[in-house]
Design a protein around this motif. Structure first.
Motif, PDB file in Angstrom:
ATOM      1  N   GLU A   1       0.845  -1.182   0.000  1.00 17.86           N
ATOM      2  CA  GLU A   1       0.000   0.000   0.000  1.00 17.86           C
ATOM      3  C   GLU A   1       0.887   1.240   0.000  1.00 17.86           C
ATOM      4  O   GLU A   1       2.006   1.217   0.505  1.00 17.86           O
ATOM      5  N   GLU A   2       0.392   2.315  -0.572  1.00 16.39           N
ATOM      6  CA  GLU A   2       1.055   3.616  -0.500  1.00 16.39           C
ATOM      7  C   GLU A   2       0.047   4.642   0.012  1.00 16.39           C
ATOM      8  O   GLU A   2      -0.992   4.852  -0.615  1.00 16.39           O
ATOM      9  N   ASP A   3       0.356   5.245   1.150  1.00 20.06           N
ATOM     10  CA  ASP A   3      -0.481   6.294   1.722  1.00 20.06           C
ATOM     11  C   ASP A   3       0.183   7.637   1.458  1.00 20.06           C
ATOM     12  O   ASP A   3       1.333   7.864   1.867  1.00 20.06           O
ATOM     13  N   ALA A   4      -0.526   8.510   0.765  1.00 21.20           N
ATOM     14  CA  ALA A   4       0.034   9.803   0.385  1.00 21.20           C
ATOM     15  C   ALA A   4      -0.704  10.942   1.081  1.00 21.20           C
ATOM     16  O   ALA A   4      -1.921  10.889   1.276  1.00 21.20           O
ATOM     17  N   GLU A   5       0.056  11.966   1.449  1.00 18.35           N
ATOM     18  CA  GLU A   5      -0.496  13.228   1.929  1.00 18.35           C
ATOM     19  C   GLU A   5       0.090  14.346   1.072  1.00 18.35           C
ATOM     20  O   GLU A   5       1.279  14.327   0.752  1.00 18.35           O
ATOM     21  N   VAL A   6      -0.762  15.319   0.742  1.00 19.12           N
ATOM     22  CA  VAL A   6      -0.335  16.465  -0.063  1.00 19.12           C
ATOM     23  C   VAL A   6      -0.669  17.735   0.711  1.00 19.12           C
ATOM     24  O   VAL A   6      -1.826  17.942   1.107  1.00 19.12           O
ATOM     25  N   TRP A   7       0.343  18.578   0.920  1.00 22.63           N
ATOM     26  CA  TRP A   7       0.203  19.814   1.686  1.00 22.63           C
ATOM     27  C   TRP A   7       0.504  21.002   0.790  1.00 22.63           C
ATOM     28  O   TRP A   7       1.401  20.955  -0.048  1.00 22.63           O
ATOM     29  N   ASP A   8      -0.240  22.112   0.995  1.00 18.63           N
ATOM     30  CA  ASP A   8      -0.017  23.307   0.183  1.00 18.63           C
ATOM     31  C   ASP A   8       0.824  24.330   0.933  1.00 18.63           C
ATOM     32  O   ASP A   8       1.289  24.094   2.056  1.00 18.63           O
ATOM     33  N   THR A   9       1.047  25.489   0.322  1.00 14.98           N
ATOM     34  CA  THR A   9       1.899  26.517   0.908  1.00 14.98           C
ATOM     35  C   THR A   9       1.264  27.180   2.126  1.00 14.98           C
ATOM     36  O   THR A   9       1.953  27.899   2.865  1.00 14.98           O
ATOM     37  N   ALA A  10      -0.039  26.964   2.342  1.00 13.13           N
ATOM     38  CA  ALA A  10      -0.707  27.483   3.535  1.00 13.13           C
ATOM     39  C   ALA A  10      -0.695  26.460   4.667  1.00 13.13           C
ATOM     40  O   ALA A  10      -1.423  26.618   5.649  1.00 13.13           O
ATOM     41  N   ASP A  11       0.124  25.406   4.536  1.00 14.29           N
ATOM     42  CA  ASP A  11       0.235  24.346   5.543  1.00 14.29           C
ATOM     43  C   ASP A  11      -1.089  23.629   5.777  1.00 14.29           C
ATOM     44  O   ASP A  11      -1.392  23.213   6.895  1.00 14.29           O
ATOM     45  N   ARG A  12      -1.861  23.466   4.702  1.00 12.33           N
ATOM     46  CA  ARG A  12      -3.114  22.716   4.784  1.00 12.33           C
ATOM     47  C   ARG A  12      -2.953  21.364   4.099  1.00 12.33           C
ATOM     48  O   ARG A  12      -2.322  21.253   3.044  1.00 12.33           O
ATOM     49  N   LEU A  13      -3.542  20.347   4.717  1.00 11.66           N
ATOM     50  CA  LEU A  13      -3.600  19.022   4.095  1.00 11.66           C
ATOM     51  C   LEU A  13      -4.696  19.070   3.036  1.00 11.66           C
ATOM     52  O   LEU A  13      -5.888  19.040   3.359  1.00 11.66           O
ATOM     53  N   VAL A  14      -4.317  19.160   1.766  1.00  8.67           N
ATOM     54  CA  VAL A  14      -5.291  19.391   0.703  1.00  8.67           C
ATOM     55  C   VAL A  14      -5.700  18.108  -0.019  1.00  8.67           C
ATOM     56  O   VAL A  14      -6.716  18.086  -0.730  1.00  8.67           O
ATOM     57  N   ALA A  15      -4.916  17.041   0.133  1.00  9.86           N
ATOM     58  CA  ALA A  15      -5.286  15.777  -0.516  1.00  9.86           C
ATOM     59  C   ALA A  15      -4.653  14.620   0.239  1.00  9.86           C
ATOM     60  O   ALA A  15      -3.574  14.744   0.814  1.00  9.86           O
ATOM     61  N   GLN A  16      -5.361  13.500   0.232  1.00  8.24           N
ATOM     62  CA  GLN A  16      -4.880  12.243   0.797  1.00  8.24           C
ATOM     63  C   GLN A  16      -5.217  11.128  -0.179  1.00  8.24           C
ATOM     64  O   GLN A  16      -6.182  11.232  -0.944  1.00  8.24           O
ATOM     65  N   SER A  17      -4.433  10.073  -0.140  1.00  5.76           N
ATOM     66  CA  SER A  17      -4.774   8.924  -0.983  1.00  5.76           C
ATOM     67  C   SER A  17      -4.203   7.658  -0.385  1.00  5.76           C
ATOM     68  O   SER A  17      -3.273   7.678   0.412  1.00  5.76           O
ATOM     69  N   ARG A  18      -4.792   6.546  -0.799  1.00  2.00           N
ATOM     70  CA  ARG A  18      -4.220   5.230  -0.550  1.00  2.00           C
ATOM     71  C   ARG A  18      -4.357   4.429  -1.821  1.00  2.00           C
ATOM     72  O   ARG A  18      -5.396   4.450  -2.492  1.00  2.00           O
ATOM     73  N   GLN A  19      -3.287   3.738  -2.170  1.00  2.00           N
ATOM     74  CA  GLN A  19      -3.369   2.854  -3.325  1.00  2.00           C
ATOM     75  C   GLN A  19      -2.773   1.492  -2.979  1.00  2.00           C
ATOM     76  O   GLN A  19      -1.920   1.376  -2.088  1.00  2.00           O
ATOM     77  N   LEU A  20      -3.256   0.489  -3.677  1.00  2.09           N
ATOM     78  CA  LEU A  20      -2.682  -0.840  -3.614  1.00  2.09           C
ATOM     79  C   LEU A  20      -1.927  -1.059  -4.914  1.00  2.09           C
ATOM     80  O   LEU A  20      -2.464  -0.814  -6.010  1.00  2.09           O
TER      81      LEU A  20
END
Length: 286
Positions: free
Chosen positions: A262-281
């Motif tokens: 599995e790959e768990d991803a977090e994406v953060w923007d320049t305002a220090d906000r968690l703007v996207a998350q994902s999980r893939q197999l």
């Protein structure tokens, strides 16, 4: 706030960039869209899964009464190739705040239509969400971008043979702590972190977040594996409209078993906000 000094100078805008042109869809009939999968987004011999997700996401944005993806779940059935394709969409439910649809991407192969990707997604209006945030999540600790390495600076030892055209369209600066694989000395940890943007400086939007969650090298490289790591299923959650500027992406793997990880991803923007998350197999080539 995140350090952004090394980001590429904007040369393109949302709606007028290579990413927008290469994910463009053209309505043939109600719910049916023609498109062209660009060879510019290939890795090894296949079209990148995040690019495909963004392209199908754009078709759903046209088909549904809401334009912003909230949750997108995709099953990758067969490897896509550059060339003509068609996206067929269906509205499952149209509500006041959320609408749900499904879509499939097809290509001609051997004189018949082959389904490459099947998606179920819910769309809404990100700008209508309340501002209240309660979280224990923290942005990844990344060195400044100028202290990280891009594809042209990392001493790659052939972990990914074949096409790497997608690297020319991305601005990637990878954390040196997750680059042991490029030196022939992987750490054994399933971690990959880096700065992410588009090479032409286009600012991020909800659709490009679907690309961002699947754009970094696979965590399998830092676990000592090499070669293609094809995605079986990917679910992305878009949490907010990203602020302008480069993104920070962190991906982790905790379990590789039976040839799958599995790959768990977090994406953060320049305002220090968690703007996207994902999980893939994904399937690992052992």
């Amino acid at each position: 706030m995140a350090e952004t000094a090394a980001a590429p100078a904007p040369r393109a805008t949302i709606g007028n960039s290579e990413f927008d042109r290469d994910t463009e869809v053209f309505a043939r009939a109600p719910g049916v869209y023609d498109t062209e999968l660009s060879a510019g987004w290939t890795i090894i011999s296949a079209v990148n899964g995040g690019y495909l997700l963004a392209l199908v996401g754009r078709a759903l944005a046209h088909a549904l009464p809401h334009s912003d993806p909230f949750t997108v779940s995709a099953h990758y059935l067969t490897a896509s190739e550059p060339g003509p394709a068609v996206v067929r969409t269906q509205i499952v439910r149209a509500g006041r705040g959320l609408s749900t649809g499904q879509a499939s991407l097809y290509q001609e192969e051997g004189g018949r239509e082959v389904e490459r990707l099947r998606v179920v997604a819910s769309y809404g209006d990100l700008d209508a969400l309340p501002d209240d945030v309660r979280t224990t999540a923290l942005p990844p600790a990344l060195p400044p971008a100028e202290q990280c390495f891009g594809p042209d600076g990392a001493p790659d030892r052939g972990a990914v043979p074949g096409s790497s055209a997608i690297a020319d369209r991305l601005w990637l600066k990878l954390d040196p702590a997750t680059l042991g694989w490029a030196l022939g000395a992987p750490s054994g940890k399933g971690e990959m972190r880096g700065w992410f943007g588009l090479a032409d400086g286009r600012d991020p939007d909800p659709l490009s977040l679907l690309l961002a969650v699947d754009a970094l090298p696979p965590t399998a490289f830092e676990m000592g594996l090499s070669g293609w790591v094809p995605t079986v299923e990917l679910t992305a959650h878009i949490r907010a409209r990203p602020a302008p500027g480069p993104l920070r992406v962190s991906i982790t793997t905790r379990n590789l078993a039976g040839g799958f990880l599995e790959e768990d991803a977090e994406v953060w923007d320049t305002a220090d906000r968690l703007v996207a998350q994902s999980r893939q197999l994904a399937r690992a080539r052992l």
